[in-house]
Design a protein around this motif. Structure first.
Motif, mmCIF file in Angstrom:
data_model
loop_
_atom_site.group_PDB
_atom_site.id
_atom_site.type_symbol
_atom_site.label_atom_id
_atom_site.label_comp_id
_atom_site.label_asym_id
_atom_site.label_seq_id
_atom_site.Cartn_x
_atom_site.Cartn_y
_atom_site.Cartn_z
ATOM 1 N N GLY A 1 0.861 -1.174 0.000
ATOM 2 C CA GLY A 1 0.000 0.000 0.000
ATOM 3 C C GLY A 1 0.896 1.222 0.000
ATOM 4 N N THR A 2 1.442 1.550 1.160
ATOM 5 C CA THR A 2 2.448 2.598 1.211
ATOM 6 C C THR A 2 3.661 2.173 0.395
ATOM 7 O OG1 THR A 2 1.770 3.410 3.385
ATOM 8 C CG2 THR A 2 4.046 3.824 2.728
ATOM 9 N N ARG A 3 4.065 3.024 -0.518
ATOM 10 C CA ARG A 3 5.227 2.737 -1.361
ATOM 11 C C ARG A 3 6.252 3.846 -1.103
ATOM 12 N NH1 ARG A 3 3.343 2.473 -7.200
ATOM 13 N NH2 ARG A 3 4.932 0.889 -7.573
ATOM 14 N N PRO A 4 7.405 3.502 -0.527
ATOM 15 C CA PRO A 4 8.352 4.513 -0.046
ATOM 16 C C PRO A 4 8.960 5.345 -1.171
ATOM 17 C CG PRO A 4 9.287 2.312 0.141
ATOM 18 C CD PRO A 4 7.855 2.135 -0.236
ATOM 19 N N GLY A 5 8.694 6.642 -1.135
ATOM 20 C CA GLY A 5 9.181 7.526 -2.181
ATOM 21 C C GLY A 5 10.684 7.639 -2.228
ATOM 22 N N GLY A 6 11.338 7.460 -1.084
ATOM 23 C CA GLY A 6 12.794 7.538 -1.078
ATOM 24 C C GLY A 6 13.437 6.521 -1.993
ATOM 25 N N ALA A 7 12.866 5.330 -2.073
ATOM 26 C CA ALA A 7 13.426 4.290 -2.938
ATOM 27 C C ALA A 7 13.310 4.684 -4.411
ATOM 28 C CB ALA A 7 12.714 2.970 -2.681
ATOM 29 N N TYR A 8 12.172 5.295 -4.785
ATOM 30 C CA TYR A 8 12.013 5.784 -6.163
ATOM 31 C C TYR A 8 13.121 6.785 -6.483
ATOM 32 C CZ TYR A 8 6.962 4.436 -6.158
ATOM 33 O OH TYR A 8 5.768 3.797 -6.114
ATOM 34 N N ALA A 9 13.262 7.782 -5.574
ATOM 35 C CA ALA A 9 14.191 8.873 -5.831
ATOM 36 C C ALA A 9 15.630 8.390 -5.917
ATOM 37 C CB ALA A 9 14.052 9.926 -4.728
ATOM 38 N N ALA A 10 16.035 7.512 -4.998
ATOM 39 C CA ALA A 10 17.405 7.001 -5.010
ATOM 40 C C ALA A 10 17.672 6.179 -6.262
ATOM 41 C CB ALA A 10 17.667 6.178 -3.752
ATOM 42 N N ALA A 11 16.670 5.403 -6.711
ATOM 43 C CA ALA A 11 16.838 4.607 -7.924
ATOM 44 C C ALA A 11 16.999 5.508 -9.145
ATOM 45 C CB ALA A 11 15.657 3.666 -8.099
ATOM 46 N N TRP A 12 16.125 6.479 -9.276
ATOM 47 C CA TRP A 12 16.200 7.395 -10.423
ATOM 48 C C TRP A 12 17.525 8.146 -10.421
ATOM 49 C CZ3 TRP A 12 16.848 12.636 -11.102
ATOM 50 C CH2 TRP A 12 16.532 13.146 -12.361
ATOM 51 N N ALA A 13 17.921 8.648 -9.251
ATOM 52 C CA ALA A 13 19.157 9.413 -9.155
ATOM 53 C C ALA A 13 20.373 8.569 -9.517
ATOM 54 C CB ALA A 13 19.308 9.970 -7.732
ATOM 55 N N THR A 14 20.373 7.310 -9.096
ATOM 56 C CA THR A 14 21.509 6.434 -9.389
ATOM 57 C C THR A 14 21.605 6.154 -10.881
ATOM 58 O OG1 THR A 14 21.337 5.424 -7.192
ATOM 59 C CG2 THR A 14 22.557 4.204 -8.861
ATOM 60 N N LEU A 15 20.471 5.906 -11.529
ATOM 61 C CA LEU A 15 20.485 5.690 -12.973
ATOM 62 C C LEU A 15 21.054 6.901 -13.705
ATOM 63 C CD1 LEU A 15 16.986 4.006 -13.550
ATOM 64 C CD2 LEU A 15 19.216 2.889 -13.474
ATOM 65 N N GLN A 16 20.634 8.091 -13.272
ATOM 66 C CA GLN A 16 21.110 9.313 -13.910
ATOM 67 C C GLN A 16 22.604 9.537 -13.644
ATOM 68 O OE1 GLN A 16 19.057 11.062 -15.980
ATOM 69 N NE2 GLN A 16 17.614 9.411 -15.513
ATOM 70 N N LYS A 17 23.045 9.178 -12.459
ATOM 71 C CA LYS A 17 24.451 9.383 -12.102
ATOM 72 C C LYS A 17 25.388 8.537 -12.961
ATOM 73 C CE LYS A 17 27.794 8.344 -8.480
ATOM 74 N NZ LYS A 17 28.014 7.636 -7.204
ATOM 75 N N PHE A 18 25.042 7.264 -13.148
ATOM 76 C CA PHE A 18 25.953 6.371 -13.869
ATOM 77 C C PHE A 18 25.781 6.466 -15.379
ATOM 78 C CE2 PHE A 18 26.034 3.958 -9.754
ATOM 79 C CZ PHE A 18 27.380 4.148 -9.517
ATOM 80 N N GLY A 19 24.550 6.472 -15.852
ATOM 81 C CA GLY A 19 24.344 6.468 -17.292
ATOM 82 C C GLY A 19 24.896 5.205 -17.927
ATOM 83 N N VAL A 20 24.800 5.110 -19.235
ATOM 84 C CA VAL A 20 25.267 3.922 -19.953
ATOM 85 C C VAL A 20 26.764 3.710 -19.742
ATOM 86 C CG1 VAL A 20 25.611 2.901 -22.243
ATOM 87 C CG2 VAL A 20 23.434 4.006 -21.686
ATOM 88 N N ALA A 21 27.545 4.765 -19.870
ATOM 89 C CA ALA A 21 28.994 4.619 -19.748
ATOM 90 C C ALA A 21 29.397 4.130 -18.358
ATOM 91 C CB ALA A 21 29.682 5.956 -20.054
ATOM 92 N N GLY A 22 28.750 4.673 -17.324
ATOM 93 C CA GLY A 22 29.075 4.246 -15.968
ATOM 94 C C GLY A 22 28.736 2.792 -15.725
ATOM 95 N N TYR A 23 27.579 2.358 -16.194
ATOM 96 C CA TYR A 23 27.195 0.961 -16.000
ATOM 97 C C TYR A 23 28.050 0.014 -16.833
ATOM 98 C CZ TYR A 23 23.162 2.032 -13.059
ATOM 99 O OH TYR A 23 22.360 2.430 -12.025
ATOM 100 N N ARG A 24 28.465 0.461 -17.997
ATOM 101 C CA ARG A 24 29.372 -0.378 -18.788
ATOM 102 C C ARG A 24 30.704 -0.571 -18.062
ATOM 103 N NH1 ARG A 24 29.584 0.869 -25.161
ATOM 104 N NH2 ARG A 24 31.060 -0.872 -24.918
ATOM 105 N N GLU A 25 31.195 0.477 -17.424
ATOM 106 C CA GLU A 25 32.448 0.368 -16.687
ATOM 107 C C GLU A 25 32.292 -0.554 -15.478
ATOM 108 O OE1 GLU A 25 36.254 0.591 -15.342
ATOM 109 O OE2 GLU A 25 35.443 1.104 -17.315
#
Length: 473
Positions: free
Chosen positions: A284-308
């Motif tokens: 029911g309650t879905r923790p917004g912090g987890a959404y934000a941290a996930a989105w931020a991490t994806l943006q931080k690394f990008g394709v090049a970061g994840y490839r590395e």
């Protein structure tokens, strides 16, 4: 027993945080790469970054997407990124979940309900490889969907020769893993997809482990079999962001090929006095912090970061494979194709569980697998720096056990060996349940399977079995 009570007056914040830090004194040493499961730690700087992103939305609640529109936007963007990574089409859709287990539970619930609505299935079953993650067996237990098992080949891969025969009119789904947890092998998804599609049965791919590393390994030139929406029979995929996506804990996802399938996952109740209620997932309650941290991490690394990160992980995996192969008495189990591997003993006189005990004495936190017995490693980019040290300790551990075979009868080796090999599986389940449940009494202690085992362990288990059978009549 006297229960703990709240302090009469609140404690100073710094005092509380110091006490909280002290609780971790006996936790695994994951920050130095000594842990080979559970944790996906890169460094303190990344952990701080994810925590800052989490804190920005720590009080936000994804229960009502019309209220916190920011969270719905974050969720939609994450699902869209994943749809692209997994070669989804224009109708690909999905939701964020709290973890891989929730994603697996949702798939079973969805396909059970879809089969009930479309084909009037009342006695549902699903076909799983024997190597499927235990979450799928949990889902079977929760939702009343009977499991039909595909066995392993001699090489510990999923044998799909029986798949056609196991599917019948009551089959609601087939599962493939990319990769499977015990040995790190990617199931033959293309072949499974063709069979499932021909029979009109959905195929779910459990990529909770592989979802955020396999695409980048492939971009790096690693030859992998097809496993995602490029396979026509694949109807859904689960992928954890908090594993190789390196998001904060509490972030997974499940994607479907189209909305007509996803609708069967959702819950709507229109007659509640509190108003019309709709929920897309289990929570029911879905923790917004987890959404934000996930989105931020994806943006931080990008394709090049994840490839590395994928390249560093692959380098560590290959070093481990080569090192294990050079140690006399050890062998890889199966054909690991991603970031996971397991190895066992090629010498009947060498107890791999005793080797595991010796590795833990050297400060490594290791997991054990069974059928066949082995040591498991979930390898991350962080492990690249410690593979040499790990292999040196492993070689010494093997030498120690060879020099003293009696180590197989003591400590965790005896306990794990008995749990893995005693033929009385119902009794094993009952004893483990008793020990596990006792941890959850108010003020309960920790479960310890590493206590030294005294002589006569097998005899004591037989006595316990007789007592257990007598209680069951």
């Amino acid at each position: 027993m006297t229960h703990r009570t709240l302090p009469e007056r609140g404690r100073a914040p710094d005092e509380v945080l110091d006490a909280l830090a002290g609780f971790a004194a006996d936790d695994p040493d994951y920050k130095r790469g000594r842990t080979w499961s559970l944790v996906y730690h890169l460094d303190d700087a990344h952990e701080d970054f994810a925590a800052r992103a989490y804190r920005m939305y720590a009080s936000a609640n994804g229960l009502n997407p019309a209220a916190f529109r920011s969270l719905k936007r974050l969720e939609s963007e994450i699902i869209s990124i994943e749809a692209g990574l997994f070669h989804g089409g224009p109708e690909t859709c999905g939701v964020l979940t709290s973890g891989g287990t929730e994603s697996c539970l949702l798939a079973v619930k969805t396909y059970r309900d879809m089969a009930r609505a479309r084909r009037r299935v009342r006695r549902p079953n699903m076909v799983l490889p024997v190597t499927a993650h235990v979450a799928w067996f949990k889902a079977s237990d929760y939702f009343g969907v009977k499991v039909r098992l595909l066995p392993m080949t001699a090489g510990h891969a999923t044998d799909i020769k029986r798949l056609k025969r196991l599917i019948d009119r009551n089959t609601v789904m087939v599962l493939g893993s990319a990769p499977e947890y015990p040995h790190g092998t990617i199931d033959p998804i293309a072949e499974m997809g063709a069979i499932a599609a021909a029979r009109g049965v959905p195929l779910h791919v459990d990529a909770c482990v592989g979802g955020f590393i396999l695409p980048f390994m492939e971009m790096n030139g690693v030859d992998l079999p097809p496993w995602d929406f490029r396979v026509p029979g694949v109807t859904s995929i689960s992928a954890d962001l908090h594993k190789y996506g390196y998001a904060a804990k509490g972030a997974s996802s499940i994607l479907y090929r189209d909305l007509d399938i996803l609708k069967h996952q959702m819950f709507v109740y229109q007659d509640w006095p509190g108003g019309v209620f709709a929920s897309p997932a289990l929570l029911g309650t879905r923790p917004g912090g987890a959404y934000a941290a996930a989105w931020a991490t994806l943006q931080k690394f990008g394709v090049a970061g994840y490839r590395e990160l994928a390249a560093q992980t692959t380098e560590a995996v290959e070093a481990l494979k080569d090192g294990i192969a050079r140690i006399d008495g050890l062998r890889l189990l199966g054909r690991p194709q991603g970031p996971l591997l397991a190895y066992g003993s090629s010498d009947r006189a060498l107890s791999i569980f005793a080797v595991a005990d010796q590795m833990e004495k050297r400060g490594w936190n290791v997991n054990r697998v069974q059928n066949p017995d082995g040591i498991h490693a979930m390898v991350t980019a962080r492990h690249r720096a410690v593979t040499g040290e790990y292999l040196a300790d492993l070689e010494q551990a093997v030498a120690t056990v060879r020099a003293d075979p009696s180590l197989a009868q003591t400590g965790g080796a005896a306990t794990y060996g008995m749990l893995a090999h005693v033929p009385l599986r119902g009794m094993v389940k009952a004893r483990v349940l008793d020990a596990f449940a006792s941890m959850y009494r108010a003020g309960g202690g920790a479960l310890d399977l590493h206590e030294p085992a005294a002589p006569g362990l097998a005899e004591r288990w037989m006595k316990k079995y007789v007592e257990w059978k007598s209680r069951r009549g």
